[in-house]
Design a protein around this motif. Structure first.
Motif: not given
Length: 623
Positions: A264, A324, A338, A350
């Motif tokens: 992420a 992410q 997205t 995400e």
């Protein structure tokens, strides 16, 4: 004959009337719109799911002051329809980065980030730092926040896994192990000190570690260390202990390593006093690979959602997004973003705005870092503003300079001569505006600093006059600083007068009689030299700029010299690129041996066709 009064120049309409005229021809297609001023400069770039509905919002009052000013300056608009709103979003962010409109939120410090590459184009893969397009065959791990973070990790990984970091050419040319083997940072596959199977196992372990399976590897190494100790193989046990220690140091240097976040980017935003800081933490393989702060240009009335959405769109325009994005502030079009980001990669992206748990703790840390970074930045900006005011006073300028250009040359007895230009302004050093100049003058006497400076300034101002003749784009300097005394100042003044830019203030910075810091003399055209007090902050500021120009020029010169040292006649042969050059040197041992080779031997080299062998042979025969 009656003289008619002179016609008044027609002033193009602006504001709401312009927008209302365009509404007559617009439909409901998705697309991108641009708002332009009287000089055809782009004021704003926006996207729309429905162009007619979006543009109609600008046809009536009721906006923030920033938008009202923008509409008042608008004289024309441009439109480009797209098939989907996602395409419009991608196009919008691309145009913002290219055109840098005044009224958009603009990410000013956008760059690529370094990665670690396990280059598998060789039987014995090499581990190294990589920046740029991922064209080489191998496994990439990153991004890391800085080159120093990569270097630190690589140093520890070499201790842990003993992988080579030398180039393929150096690898092929070794006859005995190098120093890296002696200090236990490489297993010396170049001379057969390790089998290909064992080296491949080390590469596999390195990949597992960088993929987040560090605990498993440390457990396996600990078992091997205990077994070696019980077998009285104390030297092997000590080596395994050192490898475990190196892996632990990598993890310690990475700081917080979240267990529940595998891949992420954690993005925290803080806005204060019309300025913004965005802090990005890179989490890969459950490891923190560093953080970087950014300072986008914003208006006084923009919202956090606008800043965050603009930042994400521009930041990932040339980067692969992770699985992410963990954000401190929600964005308006998260579904659209997205879809746009997922279309750029092979996995689903995400977007999260966590309220509790480990991810919320990560966001809290990112926001805290953003707040502290912005406070430091604002403090530095205030200090920089005082220095610029002091510089204006010391050099009798009309006002604080917004763009200072500092020039220096570097060479060794005239060889590999280069000129360097660094730029400073209200935000400090503007490194994206630095420029290097390879000195090309064939008629220059080696070591002629005056001649080199003239060539650099001639090329600089010739380009400025071509690209920004009306000085409206902010690329023209308010002050030139030259490393030198009266002679350099006279030479520069001459070239500036020839280009008609003698109105730009210019100062020469020369070391005093003892050539000591603090005794600098400042030279201006037609005025007596003067000095500043040794403890004057403005003097330190000038010294810092001069030293930065010197550092940049020397670095550029060293890079050019290193490239020249590695050059061979093979570089001049058409069709011989880096890989074929390596193959030829590995086969024959030297460029001189290649030049003496017969046609049959050249054809025997892997990757060299008959036609290329003939071309190489003819090239050296003609010489």
């Amino acid at each position: 004959m009656t003289d008619l009064p002179p016609e008044k120049p027609t002033v193009p309409p602006t504001g709401y009337a312009v927008v209302q005229d365009y509404l007559k021809t617009l439909d409901g297609s998705p697309g991108v719109y641009r708002m332009l001023d009287a000089e055809n400069r782009v004021l704003y770039v926006g996207k729309a799911r429905n162009l007619r509905a979006r543009v109609s919002n600008y046809s009536r009052p009721g906006h923030t002051q920033r938008i009202e000013r923008m509409i008042a300056l608008t004289t024309s608009m441009m439109f480009l329809t797209t098939r989907t709103e996602t395409e419009a979003l991608l196009l919008e962010q691309n145009l913002i980065k290219q055109l840098k409109p005044k009224y958009n939120v603009l990410l000013r410090d956008d760059k690529s980030f370094p990665n670690i590459l396990l280059d598998k184009s060789h039987d014995y893969p090499q581990i190294k730092k990589h920046r740029g397009a991922r064209k080489a065959k191998g496994a990439y791990f990153g991004p890391f926040a800085s080159a120093s973070a990569v270097t630190r990790t690589l140093n520890q990984m070499q201790k842990a896994f003993l992988l080579r970091n030398c180039s393929n050419a150096m690898f092929e040319g070794r006859s005995r192990p190098c120093l890296q083997y002696q200090i236990k940072r490489c297993s010396a596959p170049c001379t057969g000190e390790i089998s290909q199977e064992d080296y491949a196992a080390s590469v596999y372990d390195a990949e597992r570690f960088l993929s987040g399976r560090s605990t498993k590897i440390q457990e396996e190494l600990a078992e091997l260390m205990i077994a070696a100790s019980e077998a009285l193989e104390f030297e092997r046990a000590a080596a395994l202990r050192d490898r475990i220690k190196a892996l632990t140091q990598v993890q310690t240097a990475q700081g917080i390593n979240p267990r529940g976040v595998a891949e992420a980017d954690v993005i925290g935003l803080h806005i204060e006093a019309g300025q913004a800081c965005v802090q990005v933490f890179f989490i890969r393989a459950n490891q923190n690979w560093g953080n970087q702060d950014f300072y986008p240009r914003i208006g006084a009335d923009v919202t956090a959602a606008e800043v965050m959405e603009a930042f994400i769109g521009q930041f990932y325009d040339n980067k692969v997004p992770p699985r992410q994005l963990i954000l401190s502030d929600a964005i308006e079009h998260d579904d659209l973003m997205t879809e746009a980001l997922s279309s750029k990669t092979s996995h689903r992206v995400e977007i999260l705005v966590p309220q509790r748990g480990e991810k919320a703790e990560l966001i809290a840390g990112a926001i805290r870092n953003a707040r502290e970074s912005l406070a430091r930045k604002m403090s530095e900006s205030a200090t920089q503003a005082r220095l610029l005011r002091g510089l204006a006073e010391a050099f009798a300028l009309d006002g604080p300079p917004q763009r200072i250009e500092v020039y220096d040359n570097s060479h060794i007895q005239g060889t590999n001569a280069v000129g360097g230009m660094i730029v400073a302004g209200p935000d400090g050093f503007m490194k994206n505006a630095y420029r290097k100049f390879n000195i090309k003058g064939d008629d220059l006497v080696p070591g002629d600093d005056f001649g080199m400076m003239k060539e650099v300034l001639h090329r600089r101002f010739s380009r400025l006059q071509k690209e920004d003749p009306d000085r409206s784009k902010g690329h023209w300097p308010d002050l030139l600083l030259i490393d030198g005394g009266a002679g350099q100042v006279s030479a520069v003044a001459q070239i500036m007068d020839e280009h008609g830019v003698g109105d730009i203030p210019m100062v020469g910075v020369a070391k005093g009689v003892d050539r000591d810091h603090g005794k600098e003399e400042f030279h201006r055209t037609g005025k007596r030299p003067f000095a500043l007090q040794r403890n004057d902050p403005v003097l330190y500021f000038v010294q810092r700029m001069r030293d930065e120009a010197h550092r940049f020029a020397i670095g550029t010169h060293r890079a050019k010299r290193a490239k020249a040292i590695g050059a061979t006649p093979l570089d001049e042969v058409p069709g011989v690129g880096a890989s074929r050059k390596r193959a030829l040197l590995a086969h024959f041992g030297s460029a001189k041996a290649v030049s003496r080779a017969n046609l049959a031997d050249l054809k025997a080299v892997s990757g060299v066709s008959g036609a290329l062998a003939q071309r190489i042979y003819d090239f050296f025969q003609d010489r």
